[in-house]
Design an enzyme around this catalytic site. Sequence first.
Site, PDB file in Angstrom:
ATOM      1  N   GLY A  57       0.816  -1.204   0.000  1.00  0.00           N
ATOM      2  CA  GLY A  57       0.000   0.000   0.000  1.00  0.00           C
ATOM      3  C   GLY A  57       0.851   1.255   0.000  1.00  0.00           C
ATOM      4  O   GLY A  57       1.986   1.257  -0.492  1.00  0.00           O
ATOM      5  N   CYS A  58       0.337   2.324   0.546  1.00  0.00           N
ATOM      6  CA  CYS A  58       1.030   3.614   0.571  1.00  0.00           C
ATOM      7  C   CYS A  58       2.342   3.506   1.338  1.00  0.00           C
ATOM      8  O   CYS A  58       2.369   3.056   2.484  1.00  0.00           O
ATOM      9  CB  CYS A  58       0.143   4.663   1.212  1.00  0.00           C
ATOM     10  SG  CYS A  58       0.961   6.259   1.451  1.00  0.00           S
ATOM     11  N   PHE A  59       3.440   3.959   0.717  1.00  0.00           N
ATOM     12  CA  PHE A  59       4.724   3.827   1.403  1.00  0.00           C
ATOM     13  C   PHE A  59       4.869   4.739   2.612  1.00  0.00           C
ATOM     14  O   PHE A  59       5.701   4.495   3.477  1.00  0.00           O
ATOM     15  CB  PHE A  59       5.917   3.983   0.454  1.00  0.00           C
ATOM     16  CG  PHE A  59       5.896   5.132  -0.524  1.00  0.00           C
ATOM     17  CD1 PHE A  59       5.156   6.279  -0.311  1.00  0.00           C
ATOM     18  CD2 PHE A  59       6.657   5.054  -1.685  1.00  0.00           C
ATOM     19  CE1 PHE A  59       5.173   7.334  -1.214  1.00  0.00           C
ATOM     20  CE2 PHE A  59       6.689   6.095  -2.602  1.00  0.00           C
ATOM     21  CZ  PHE A  59       5.935   7.235  -2.366  1.00  0.00           C
ATOM     22  N   CYS A  61       2.711   4.904   4.972  1.00  0.00           N
ATOM     23  CA  CYS A  61       2.260   4.044   6.071  1.00  0.00           C
ATOM     24  C   CYS A  61       3.321   2.998   6.416  1.00  0.00           C
ATOM     25  O   CYS A  61       3.651   2.791   7.588  1.00  0.00           O
ATOM     26  CB  CYS A  61       0.974   3.328   5.690  1.00  0.00           C
ATOM     27  SG  CYS A  61      -0.413   4.399   5.272  1.00  0.00           S
TER      28      CYS A  61
END
Length: 227
Positions: A57-59, A61
């Site tokens: 997912g979003c890096f 995070c």
Amino acid sequence: MKKIALLSLSLMLLGTQASCQDMQKKHKEDEAMAQKEQTAVEVKSTDGYERAYFASGCFWCVEAIYESVKGVKESISGYSGGHTKNPTYESSNTGRTGHAEAVEIIYNPKVISFSDLVDVYFGSQNVTQVNGQGPDRGSQYRSIIFYQNDEQKKIVDEKYKEQEQIYGEGNVAAQILPFQKFWVGEDYHQNYEKRNPYNSYILGVSIPRLIRFQQKFPHLLKEDQKH
């Protein structure tokens, strides 16, 4: 007559669209197969520190999650898993570069093992979500575990099977790929959660995801991350 002509044109357009979608799907499947057949690149340790690579997912995070783990010196946001050179945030977000937002974990193997890092990986995400995590959707947000050698692949395969026992065979979304290259992301993405604590995405997505992880794995946290 006009109605028949329009209907025929509509059917042709639908057929063309379906054909294009089938070609795109096949291209992605062929690309994934080619990636799996590549020889893994092993990154040499530096000053006793080793490197591991994950996409989930979003890096923003993922970077924050791993930086809270003991033995992790640094977590760097970037891109990996694709077929283009010098990917950027803008190009990877098109979904056409093949790259996923990924992190490079620099860690002390005497403090934290690669096996533990894989546990962190699976324990900090929705294991069954395909092509994304939470609100982030698209191939650039897909889950990937990169291995660098046979020993790491064996660990990953075993952990993957454990997840399948929990969620069911075929329901674990993560890809397992041989590591090739990591492209460091733009400067403004690095340490994003720390530098932008009041950003709405950080408050609404990153921090809740980090807290959920920390509550599940208190024994793996740095002392200053324990609450």
